[in-house]
Design a protein around this motif. Structure first.
Motif, PDB file in Angstrom:
ATOM      1  N   VAL A  93      51.149   7.491   2.919  1.00 56.61           N
ATOM      2  CA  VAL A  93      49.906   7.070   3.576  1.00 56.61           C
ATOM      3  C   VAL A  93      49.752   5.563   3.396  1.00 56.61           C
ATOM      4  O   VAL A  93      49.852   5.053   2.268  1.00 56.61           O
ATOM      5  N   LYS A  94      49.492   4.861   4.510  1.00 54.66           N
ATOM      6  CA  LYS A  94      49.371   3.403   4.469  1.00 54.66           C
ATOM      7  C   LYS A  94      47.986   3.002   5.005  1.00 54.66           C
ATOM      8  O   LYS A  94      47.570   3.465   6.066  1.00 54.66           O
ATOM      9  N   ASP A  95      47.288   2.133   4.233  1.00 55.17           N
ATOM     10  CA  ASP A  95      45.968   1.710   4.670  1.00 55.17           C
ATOM     11  C   ASP A  95      46.086   0.479   5.582  1.00 55.17           C
ATOM     12  O   ASP A  95      47.197  -0.006   5.856  1.00 55.17           O
ATOM     13  N   ALA A  96      44.922  -0.046   5.998  1.00 60.13           N
ATOM     14  CA  ALA A  96      44.897  -1.161   6.947  1.00 60.13           C
ATOM     15  C   ALA A  96      45.475  -2.436   6.352  1.00 60.13           C
ATOM     16  O   ALA A  96      45.928  -3.329   7.081  1.00 60.13           O
ATOM     17  N   ARG A  97      45.480  -2.570   5.031  1.00 62.10           N
ATOM     18  CA  ARG A  97      46.020  -3.756   4.366  1.00 62.10           C
ATOM     19  C   ARG A  97      47.523  -3.660   4.083  1.00 62.10           C
ATOM     20  O   ARG A  97      48.115  -4.574   3.524  1.00 62.10           O
ATOM     21  N   GLY A  98      48.105  -2.496   4.396  1.00 63.73           N
ATOM     22  CA  GLY A  98      49.536  -2.303   4.138  1.00 63.73           C
ATOM     23  C   GLY A  98      49.847  -1.669   2.804  1.00 63.73           C
ATOM     24  O   GLY A  98      51.020  -1.506   2.443  1.00 63.73           O
ATOM     25  N   ASN A  99      48.815  -1.303   2.056  1.00 61.96           N
ATOM     26  CA  ASN A  99      49.053  -0.608   0.791  1.00 61.96           C
ATOM     27  C   ASN A  99      49.525   0.822   1.058  1.00 61.96           C
ATOM     28  O   ASN A  99      49.034   1.481   1.984  1.00 61.96           O
ATOM     29  N   VAL A 100      50.429   1.290   0.238  1.00 58.80           N
ATOM     30  CA  VAL A 100      51.023   2.615   0.442  1.00 58.80           C
ATOM     31  C   VAL A 100      50.820   3.476  -0.792  1.00 58.80           C
ATOM     32  O   VAL A 100      50.965   3.000  -1.928  1.00 58.80           O
ATOM     33  N   GLN A 101      50.519   4.710  -0.566  1.00 62.38           N
ATOM     34  CA  GLN A 101      50.475   5.708  -1.636  1.00 62.38           C
ATOM     35  C   GLN A 101      51.264   6.935  -1.196  1.00 62.38           C
ATOM     36  O   GLN A 101      51.217   7.325  -0.021  1.00 62.38           O
ATOM     37  N   TRP A 102      51.966   7.531  -2.183  1.00 62.43           N
ATOM     38  CA  TRP A 102      52.714   8.763  -1.928  1.00 62.43           C
ATOM     39  C   TRP A 102      51.897   9.912  -2.510  1.00 62.43           C
ATOM     40  O   TRP A 102      51.642   9.958  -3.706  1.00 62.43           O
ATOM     41  N   ILE A 103      51.529  10.839  -1.624  1.00 63.70           N
ATOM     42  CA  ILE A 103      50.583  11.873  -2.009  1.00 63.70           C
ATOM     43  C   ILE A 103      51.233  13.246  -1.864  1.00 63.70           C
ATOM     44  O   ILE A 103      51.835  13.552  -0.837  1.00 63.70           O
ATOM     45  N   ASP A 104      51.119  14.081  -2.935  1.00 65.32           N
ATOM     46  CA  ASP A 104      51.671  15.438  -2.888  1.00 65.32           C
ATOM     47  C   ASP A 104      50.975  16.258  -1.816  1.00 65.32           C
ATOM     48  O   ASP A 104      49.762  16.130  -1.590  1.00 65.32           O
ATOM     49  N   ALA A 105      51.777  17.155  -1.203  1.00 65.81           N
ATOM     50  CA  ALA A 105      51.227  17.998  -0.124  1.00 65.81           C
ATOM     51  C   ALA A 105      50.134  18.911  -0.639  1.00 65.81           C
ATOM     52  O   ALA A 105      49.230  19.301   0.133  1.00 65.81           O
ATOM     53  N   ALA A 106      50.129  19.246  -1.925  1.00 66.43           N
ATOM     54  CA  ALA A 106      49.098  20.150  -2.464  1.00 66.43           C
ATOM     55  C   ALA A 106      47.703  19.558  -2.392  1.00 66.43           C
ATOM     56  O   ALA A 106      46.712  20.280  -2.477  1.00 66.43           O
ATOM     57  N   LYS A 107      47.593  18.222  -2.261  1.00 64.35           N
ATOM     58  CA  LYS A 107      46.282  17.594  -2.233  1.00 64.35           C
ATOM     59  C   LYS A 107      45.657  17.577  -0.845  1.00 64.35           C
ATOM     60  O   LYS A 107      44.504  17.146  -0.695  1.00 64.35           O
ATOM     61  N   PHE A 108      46.386  17.995   0.165  1.00 67.61           N
ATOM     62  CA  PHE A 108      45.825  18.029   1.524  1.00 67.61           C
ATOM     63  C   PHE A 108      45.095  19.356   1.754  1.00 67.61           C
ATOM     64  O   PHE A 108      45.552  20.403   1.311  1.00 67.61           O
ATOM     65  N   GLU A 150      60.511  26.370  -0.940  1.00 63.30           N
ATOM     66  CA  GLU A 150      59.138  26.450  -1.453  1.00 63.30           C
ATOM     67  C   GLU A 150      58.390  25.137  -1.205  1.00 63.30           C
ATOM     68  O   GLU A 150      57.206  25.129  -0.823  1.00 63.30           O
ATOM     69  N   ALA A 151      59.121  24.020  -1.424  1.00 61.41           N
ATOM     70  CA  ALA A 151      58.494  22.716  -1.193  1.00 61.41           C
ATOM     71  C   ALA A 151      58.267  22.476   0.296  1.00 61.41           C
ATOM     72  O   ALA A 151      57.210  21.954   0.710  1.00 61.41           O
ATOM     73  N   GLU A 152      59.239  22.850   1.122  1.00 59.82           N
ATOM     74  CA  GLU A 152      59.093  22.646   2.562  1.00 59.82           C
ATOM     75  C   GLU A 152      57.946  23.457   3.144  1.00 59.82           C
ATOM     76  O   GLU A 152      57.340  23.063   4.149  1.00 59.82           O
ATOM     77  N   ALA A 153      57.642  24.606   2.515  1.00 63.26           N
ATOM     78  CA  ALA A 153      56.527  25.424   3.001  1.00 63.26           C
ATOM     79  C   ALA A 153      55.190  24.692   2.871  1.00 63.26           C
ATOM     80  O   ALA A 153      54.233  24.938   3.625  1.00 63.26           O
ATOM     81  N   LEU A 154      55.121  23.754   1.912  1.00 67.16           N
ATOM     82  CA  LEU A 154      53.887  22.999   1.709  1.00 67.16           C
ATOM     83  C   LEU A 154      53.700  21.899   2.747  1.00 67.16           C
ATOM     84  O   LEU A 154      52.603  21.332   2.870  1.00 67.16           O
ATOM     85  N   LEU A 155      54.756  21.575   3.493  1.00 70.31           N
ATOM     86  CA  LEU A 155      54.654  20.505   4.480  1.00 70.31           C
ATOM     87  C   LEU A 155      53.640  20.831   5.571  1.00 70.31           C
ATOM     88  O   LEU A 155      53.062  19.923   6.187  1.00 70.31           O
TER      89      LEU A 155
END
Length: 251
Positions: A236-251, A194-199
C-alpha cells in the motif's frame, strides 16, 4: 630353448649367462602396457611399453608362485632367481595345484641395468617340451587355462554382484531423497495454498484502503516466502510515496 639370464657387474659388463626353465618355455607373448619408466621410482614417468612374457611350466612341486591379475589372466612374476636363504628355499617347496603349475615370467627388461640382469626367452619346440615335461604337459596346460578362465569369470561375477549391490544402495538412497523432497514439497504447497487463499480478502489493485491508520492505494498483491513461512500481503502506497506491507489477515 630356455630363458637366458645375463647378469652384469657394477660397471654394466656381462659377467655370467645362466639357462633357466630348460625345455619348459611353453610360449611367448607380447603386450602393450603403461609402465613407469622412472629408474629410481621416486617420480612418475608413465609410458606405453612393449612387454614380453614367457609362459613356463613349473611342474608338480616347487615354490608356489604369486599371482597378480592383469585383464582376465593371471601373470606370475615371482622369478625363482630372487636371492633367498637355503632354509627359505627348502620351506617353500610344496605340491603345486593345477592353477600354480604354469607361470608368466616378465622378460621386458625395462630396468635391466638396475636389476643387474636381463632375460632373453625363446619358446621351446614340441619335441623339447615332451622331452623335459612329458606328454601330460598339454593336458595340464589346458586344465591350467580352464582354471584361470573360471577364476576370471568368478572375479567378474563378484565385481558385477558388488556393482549391483552398490547400484541398489544408490537407488534406495535416491528414492529416500526423492521421498523426503516430495514430503517437503507437499508441505510447502499446502502452506502456499493456505496463504494464497487469504489473497481474496485483499481489494483489487488501485483500491484506496486504510489499515491501522495508514491510508493509501493497493499497488501489489501476492504471496512471498520468508524464513520458510508463506505470507499473503499487499503493498500500500500513500500520496507521499510511503509504502507499507500489510498482511492479508488485516483486510
Amino acid at each position: 630353448m630356455p630363458i637366458k639370464k645375463t647378469s652384469c657387474d657394477h660397471n654394466g659388463l656381462n659377467t655370467l649367462t645362466e639357462t633357466l626353465y630348460v625345455g619348459r618355455v611353453i610360449r611367448l607373448e607380447t603386450t602393450t602396457e603403461v609402465r613407469n619408466w622412472s629408474d629410481t621410482l621416486d617420480y612418475t614417468d608413465k609410458r606405453s611399453t612393449t612387454c614380453t612374457y614367457a609362459l613356463v611350466y613349473l611342474g608338480h612341486e616347487g615354490k608356489k608362485p604369486r599371482h597378480h591379475h592383469v585383464g582376465n589372466r593371471a601373470y606370475v612374476t615371482d622369478a625363482p632367481w630372487y636371492p633367498r636363504l637355503p632354509c627359505e628355499v627348502a620351506a617353500q617347496v610344496e605340491a603345486l595345484d593345477i592353477g600354480d603349475r604354469f607361470a608368466w615370467v616378465d622378460c621386458t627388461n625395462l630396468f635391466s641395468d638396475r636389476n643387474g640382469y636381463s632375460l632373453a626367452p625363446v619358446a621351446d619346440t614340441m619335441g623339447d617340451l615332451l622331452l623335459h615335461c612329458g606328454v601330460e604337459v598339454y593336458d595340464e596346460l589346458a586344465a591350467w587355462e580352464a582354471h584361470h578362465k573360471a577364476a576370471a569369470a568368478a572375479r567378474l561375477a563378484e565385481l558385477q554382484r558388488e556393482a549391483a549391490v552398490r547400484k541398489a544402495a544408490e537407488e534406495a538412497e535416491k528414492a529416500k531423497r526423492a521421498a523426503r523432497y516430495a514430503k517437503k514439497q507437499a508441505k510447502e504447497d499446502a502452506l502456499r495454498a493456505e496463504a494464497e487463499a487469504l489473497l481474496a480478502r485483499i481489494p483489487a489493485k488501485g483500491t484506496e484502503v486504510t489499515i491501522d491508520g495508514f491510508t493509501g492505494k493497493v499497488f501489489w498483491v501476492g504471496v512471498s516466502k520468508y524464513y520458510g513461512k508463506f505470507n499473503a500481503r499487499a503493498g500500500v502506497k500513500d500520496a507521499r510515496g510511503n509504502v507499507q506491507w500489510i498482511d492479508a489477515a488485516k483486510f
